[in-house]
Structure formats: structure tokens, C-alpha cells
Design a protein around this motif. Structure first.
Motif, PDB file in Angstrom:
ATOM      1  N   SER A   1      -4.907   0.066  17.639  1.00  0.00           N
ATOM      2  CA  SER A   1      -5.061  -0.347  16.249  1.00  0.00           C
ATOM      3  C   SER A   1      -3.966   0.139  15.331  1.00  0.00           C
ATOM      4  N   ASN A   2      -2.826   0.530  15.878  1.00  0.00           N
ATOM      5  CA  ASN A   2      -1.697   0.894  15.023  1.00  0.00           C
ATOM      6  C   ASN A   2      -1.343  -0.261  14.091  1.00  0.00           C
ATOM      7  N   VAL A   3      -1.139   0.049  12.805  1.00  0.00           N
ATOM      8  CA  VAL A   3      -0.678  -0.966  11.859  1.00  0.00           C
ATOM      9  C   VAL A   3       0.783  -1.284  12.111  1.00  0.00           C
ATOM     10  N   SER A   4       1.571  -0.234  12.387  1.00  0.00           N
ATOM     11  CA  SER A   4       2.999  -0.414  12.652  1.00  0.00           C
ATOM     12  C   SER A   4       3.226  -0.865  14.078  1.00  0.00           C
ATOM     13  N   THR A   5       4.199  -1.725  14.295  1.00  0.00           N
ATOM     14  CA  THR A   5       4.552  -2.178  15.637  1.00  0.00           C
ATOM     15  C   THR A   5       5.973  -1.765  15.982  1.00  0.00           C
ATOM     16  N   SER A   6       6.424  -0.678  15.390  1.00  0.00           N
ATOM     17  CA  SER A   6       7.829  -0.305  15.487  1.00  0.00           C
ATOM     18  C   SER A   6       8.283   0.059  16.882  1.00  0.00           C
ATOM     19  N   SER A   7       7.394   0.427  17.774  1.00  0.00           N
ATOM     20  CA  SER A   7       7.829   0.804  19.108  1.00  0.00           C
ATOM     21  C   SER A   7       7.478  -0.233  20.166  1.00  0.00           C
ATOM     22  N   GLU A   8       6.981  -1.375  19.725  1.00  0.00           N
ATOM     23  CA  GLU A   8       6.701  -2.444  20.670  1.00  0.00           C
ATOM     24  C   GLU A   8       7.708  -3.564  20.540  1.00  0.00           C
TER      25      GLU A   8
ATOM     26  N   ASN B   1       0.834  -1.201   0.000  1.00  0.00           N
ATOM     27  CA  ASN B   1       0.000   0.000   0.000  1.00  0.00           C
ATOM     28  C   ASN B   1       0.872   1.255   0.000  1.00  0.00           C
ATOM     29  N   PHE B   2       1.926   1.249   0.803  1.00  0.00           N
ATOM     30  CA  PHE B   2       2.862   2.372   0.783  1.00  0.00           C
ATOM     31  C   PHE B   2       3.592   2.445  -0.556  1.00  0.00           C
ATOM     32  N   GLU B   3       3.950   1.300  -1.099  1.00  0.00           N
ATOM     33  CA  GLU B   3       4.622   1.301  -2.397  1.00  0.00           C
ATOM     34  C   GLU B   3       3.740   1.964  -3.454  1.00  0.00           C
TER      35      GLU B   3
ATOM     36  N   HIS C   1       8.326  -1.605   5.121  1.00  0.00           N
ATOM     37  CA  HIS C   1       8.738  -0.675   4.072  1.00  0.00           C
ATOM     38  C   HIS C   1       9.767   0.323   4.568  1.00  0.00           C
ATOM     39  N   ASP C   2       9.607   0.806   5.824  1.00  0.00           N
ATOM     40  CA  ASP C   2      10.530   1.824   6.313  1.00  0.00           C
ATOM     41  C   ASP C   2      11.927   1.274   6.561  1.00  0.00           C
ATOM     42  N   MET C   3      12.014   0.015   6.968  1.00  0.00           N
ATOM     43  CA  MET C   3      13.327  -0.595   7.169  1.00  0.00           C
ATOM     44  C   MET C   3      14.057  -0.752   5.829  1.00  0.00           C
ATOM     45  N   TRP C   4      13.315  -1.144   4.797  1.00  0.00           N
ATOM     46  CA  TRP C   4      13.897  -1.278   3.465  1.00  0.00           C
ATOM     47  C   TRP C   4      14.376   0.080   2.950  1.00  0.00           C
ATOM     48  N   ILE C   5      13.524   1.095   3.057  1.00  0.00           N
ATOM     49  CA  ILE C   5      13.879   2.417   2.567  1.00  0.00           C
ATOM     50  C   ILE C   5      15.095   2.968   3.296  1.00  0.00           C
TER      51      ILE C   5
ATOM     52  N   GLY D   1      15.847   2.257  14.203  1.00  0.00           N
ATOM     53  CA  GLY D   1      15.675   3.420  15.057  1.00  0.00           C
ATOM     54  C   GLY D   1      14.902   4.544  14.420  1.00  0.00           C
ATOM     55  N   TYR D   2      14.425   4.338  13.199  1.00  0.00           N
ATOM     56  CA  TYR D   2      13.687   5.374  12.477  1.00  0.00           C
ATOM     57  C   TYR D   2      12.213   4.981  12.354  1.00  0.00           C
ATOM     58  N   LEU D   3      11.400   5.985  12.168  1.00  0.00           N
ATOM     59  CA  LEU D   3      10.000   5.785  11.814  1.00  0.00           C
ATOM     60  C   LEU D   3       9.806   6.197  10.357  1.00  0.00           C
ATOM     61  N   GLY D   4       9.093   5.383   9.608  1.00  0.00           N
ATOM     62  CA  GLY D   4       8.815   5.751   8.227  1.00  0.00           C
ATOM     63  C   GLY D   4       8.110   7.089   8.129  1.00  0.00           C
ATOM     64  N   CYS D   5       7.208   7.348   9.075  1.00  0.00           N
ATOM     65  CA  CYS D   5       6.431   8.588   9.048  1.00  0.00           C
ATOM     66  C   CYS D   5       7.269   9.813   9.380  1.00  0.00           C
ATOM     67  N   CYS D   6       8.528   9.615   9.763  1.00  0.00           N
ATOM     68  CA  CYS D   6       9.450  10.723  10.049  1.00  0.00           C
ATOM     69  C   CYS D   6      10.537  10.823   8.993  1.00  0.00           C
ATOM     70  N   MET D   7      10.352  10.154   7.876  1.00  0.00           N
ATOM     71  CA  MET D   7      11.360  10.136   6.824  1.00  0.00           C
ATOM     72  C   MET D   7      10.893  10.918   5.594  1.00  0.00           C
ATOM     73  N   ALA D   8      11.860  11.560   4.938  1.00  0.00           N
ATOM     74  CA  ALA D   8      11.613  12.256   3.667  1.00  0.00           C
ATOM     75  C   ALA D   8      12.876  12.139   2.828  1.00  0.00           C
ATOM     76  N   PHE D   9      12.710  12.147   1.510  1.00  0.00           N
ATOM     77  CA  PHE D   9      13.873  11.962   0.641  1.00  0.00           C
ATOM     78  C   PHE D   9      13.635  12.588  -0.723  1.00  0.00           C
TER      79      PHE D   9
END
Length: 226
Positions: free
Chosen positions: A200-207, A69-71, A171-175, A145-153
Motif C-alpha cells: 500500500s505504498n503511496v509512492s512508487t519510486s522504487s518500482e 497533501n505534502f504541499e 513532489h520530490d522530483m519537483w523539489i 535517484g532521491y527519496l522525498g523522505c530522505c530530503m531536508a532543506f
């Protein structure tokens, strides 16, 4: 100049606040690219209620999951600077200004975020402190250590980011891996996002990860050799 890429799925509860916090910072020529993964709530209706030509909606024919979906959102972007966004956070009023300035010097930016609860209340924690975030490929290969929602390029990075490999889980780890290996970036400790944590967070990056130690080793090997 800016494409904000959002992957939505049943996000009506927090989406309006997020979209409003983004639109207020965009120029007439910027865009919000939304890829919706067959939401069954009012997500699509809510987006259309804005009646803003900068919001460009793409609805998947079937449910493809968060990575694809992000792709799809990124693939449909057209502007020079690409910002990733979740559907349930809130951008600080100076996020675009600060990140855009950095993207004139660097290929990619990752910034910090204040962690808020479901109701939007401050938790007193920031993401970089919780994750002990450090800059660099190897620093983020084992513990992202990054969040996809905090990334820009910059758009030129898409030639290496897309298409996403079929075997990635995040997706954020790959990017982040691709950007670190091939481009010049900067880590900003400044909190430019209110990062909402809820059931209901889709991401589990902080757990705590649900994956086994053996799986993590194997997955990192796949990431390394893609």
C-alpha cells in the motif's frame, strides 16, 4: 529549529513507529507538521493519542492527493530546517543530528536509506545502490535517484519550491529539481532511514514506472521549463 512535514492517508498500520522514531530526536521547540488527506482509518486518532504539542495536525476538507497533501504540510511549517517524511518508515536515531549538521553548511541534503520489507525486516539493499543514485540536476531528471523522505532543506528554499506547479506528478522530483538548479546541496551515502516497501505504498519510486516512454519525455520537458 526543525519542521518535519508528513503527508498522511490511512497510515495507522505503521505511523506510530514512525512518529516515535522522530519525536525521540526532536527538541521542545521543534515540530511535526501532519497534513491528513481525509483518512478513514484511525490515523487521526492515533496522532492525537500522543498528546504531544509538537505534533500539529491539519486535516484537508476533501481528498487532494499526495502532491497537494505534502504541499499543505510544507506550507504550514514554521521552522528553519524542513525535513520531509513518509508515514510508514523509521528514522535511525542519529538522522536529525547528522542532517542538521549538514544543513549548517549546505542548503539541502539527500541521504541514503536501507530498504526494509513490510514486517520491518532487512532486505540487504540500500536505495542509492538500487537506483544508482548520483548528485546533480541532469542525473535525476530522467531517473529520480532521491527519496522525498530522505530530503531536508533550509527554509529559504521555499521561495522557489512553493507553490507546487499544478501539472507535477511527484513532489520530490519537483523539489529536487528546484534545489539542484538554485541551491547548494550534498548527497550522503549514509543510511539514516529504514525505507519500508509494502503493497500500500503511496509512492512508487522504487518500482518500474507505469508510464510510457513518450509520456516520460513530455513530463521531463514540463519539469525543465517550469
Amino acid at each position: 529549529m526543525i519542521s518535519v512535514c508528513i503527508a498522511t492517508y490511512n497510515g495507522e498500520k505503521f505511523l506510530r513507529q514512525q512518529i516515535e522514531s522522530i519525536l525521540s530526536q526532536l527538541s521542545h521547540d521543534d515540530e511535526i507538521i501532519v497534513s491528513d488527506d481525509c483518512s478513514s482509518d484511525r490515523t487521526i486518532d492515533l496522532l492525537r493519542e500522543f498528546k504531544d504539542e509538537r505534533i500539529k495536525l491539519f486535516v484537508n476538507d476533501s481528498n487532494v492527493g499526495v502532491v497537494k497533501n505534502f504541499e499543505n504540510a510544507i506550507k504550514n511549517s514554521t521552522q528553519e530546517f524542513i525535513f520531509l517524511s513518509d508515514q510508514d518508515d523509521v528514522w535511525t536515531p542519529n538522522k536529525v543530528e547528522v542532517v542538521k549538521k549538514m544543513l549548517n553548511e549546505y542548503d539541502f541534503v539527500s541521504h541514503n536509506a536501507n530498504i526494509i520489507n513490510e514486517e520491518g525486516g532487512e532486505t540487504g539493499a540500500d536505495y542509492f545502490s538500487v537506483r544508482n543514485t548520483k548528485y546533480g540536476y541532469l542525473n535525476n531528471l530522467w531517473k529520480m535517484g532521491y527519496l522525498g523522505c530522505c530530503m531536508a532543506f533550509n527554509r529559504k528554499c521555499l521561495s522557489d519550491i512553493l507553490p507546487f506547479p499544478n501539472n507535477i506528478l511527484w513532489h520530490d522530483m519537483w523539489i529536487a529539481a528546484v534545489l539542484h538548479l538554485k541551491y547548494k546541496g550534498v548527497l550522503l551515502n549514509q543510511c539514516l532511514l529504514q525505507y519500508r516497501r509494502h503493497d500500500s505504498n503511496v509512492s512508487t519510486s522504487s518500482e518500474k514506472s507505469e508510464y510510457s516512454f513518450g509520456f516520460k519525455i513530455k513530463y521531463r520537458a514540463i519539469m525543465f521549463y517550469n
